[in-house]
Design an enzyme around this catalytic site. Structure first.
Site, mmCIF file in Angstrom:
data_model
loop_
_atom_site.group_PDB
_atom_site.id
_atom_site.type_symbol
_atom_site.label_atom_id
_atom_site.label_comp_id
_atom_site.label_asym_id
_atom_site.label_seq_id
_atom_site.Cartn_x
_atom_site.Cartn_y
_atom_site.Cartn_z
ATOM 1 N N CYS A 72 1.670 20.328 -20.588
ATOM 2 C CA CYS A 72 0.201 20.598 -20.716
ATOM 3 C C CYS A 72 -0.117 21.384 -20.292
ATOM 4 O O CYS A 72 -0.342 22.905 -20.678
ATOM 5 C CB CYS A 72 -1.073 19.571 -20.267
ATOM 6 S SG CYS A 72 -0.561 19.516 -18.500
ATOM 7 N N HIS A 125 -3.598 17.114 -15.608
ATOM 8 C CA HIS A 125 -3.288 17.057 -17.015
ATOM 9 C C HIS A 125 -4.107 18.369 -17.281
ATOM 10 O O HIS A 125 -5.397 18.556 -16.529
ATOM 11 C CB HIS A 125 -3.399 16.124 -17.981
ATOM 12 C CG HIS A 125 -3.184 16.205 -18.797
ATOM 13 N ND1 HIS A 125 -2.608 16.156 -19.644
ATOM 14 C CD2 HIS A 125 -4.794 16.625 -20.693
ATOM 15 C CE1 HIS A 125 -2.007 17.072 -21.023
ATOM 16 N NE2 HIS A 125 -3.156 16.462 -21.853
ATOM 17 N N HIS A 137 -4.437 20.381 -26.662
ATOM 18 C CA HIS A 137 -3.452 19.847 -25.159
ATOM 19 C C HIS A 137 -1.898 19.397 -26.168
ATOM 20 O O HIS A 137 -2.143 18.752 -27.184
ATOM 21 C CB HIS A 137 -4.406 18.692 -24.502
ATOM 22 C CG HIS A 137 -4.395 17.258 -24.668
ATOM 23 N ND1 HIS A 137 -3.880 16.058 -24.405
ATOM 24 C CD2 HIS A 137 -5.414 16.994 -26.459
ATOM 25 C CE1 HIS A 137 -4.557 15.120 -24.792
ATOM 26 N NE2 HIS A 137 -5.209 15.302 -25.953
#
Length: 167
Positions: A72, A125, A137
């Site tokens: 990510c 994240h 993402h």
């Protein structure tokens, strides 16, 4: 003959003048960096377009290259360097700390970084907001870069805020 040589010298001088720009390092952005100037809509739209163009790229732990895959934070690092020439911190936590002021969800703009707690231990994240409550993402091991909606039940419960790197 003389004018041809002068023309070649002028061309060589012009090329040497632009060469340092081609080999210079991208600007490194840190938490202590001043806010960046506003960018025009086309560059932010390009960021969204490039992010969407990478949908389907495999997840790769510690990856930050479309040829091998992304995690990510590597996905964010790659896009900001590719589109804006900016080097962001490599970790999700570093990216979260980059901009001290959060962005309210109702004020999100294309290019904002959206952060989530997927581990139960704080921000873990990150994705790039692309408009209409959607973000792109690199989700997890075995997954691929994808487009998701902030209102999806999974993401709603894990949303921890957004930061704007470019003001």
């Amino acid at each position: 003959m003389m004018s041809t040589s002068l023309g070649r010298l002028a061309l060589l001088a012009a090329l040497l003048g632009i060469l340092p720009g081609c080999v210079s390092q991208p600007a490194r952005i840190t938490a202590s960096s001043p806010p960046l100037a506003a960018l025009d809509g086309p560059r932010l739209a390009d960021l969204a377009f490039r992010a969407l163009g990478l949908v389907g790229t495999p997840y790769r732990s510690a990856g930050s290259d479309p040829q091998i895959g992304f995690d990510c934070s590597g996905f964010v690092v790659y896009l900001y360097q590719d589109v804006f020439g900016l080097r962001l911190p490599r970790s999700t936590q570093g990216q979260y700390e980059l901009a001290s002021r959060g962005v309210p969800r109702k004020a999100l703009q294309t290019g904002d970084l959206v952060f989530f707690d997927t581990s139960g231990r704080g921000v873990s994240h990150v994705g790039i907001y692309v408009g209409e409550s959607r973000f792109v993402h690199a989700p997890n091991h075995g997954g691929r870069v994808r487009l998701d909606h902030l209102d999806d039940r999974y993401w709603q419960g894990r949303y921890r805020g957004a930061k704007r790197v470019i003001s």
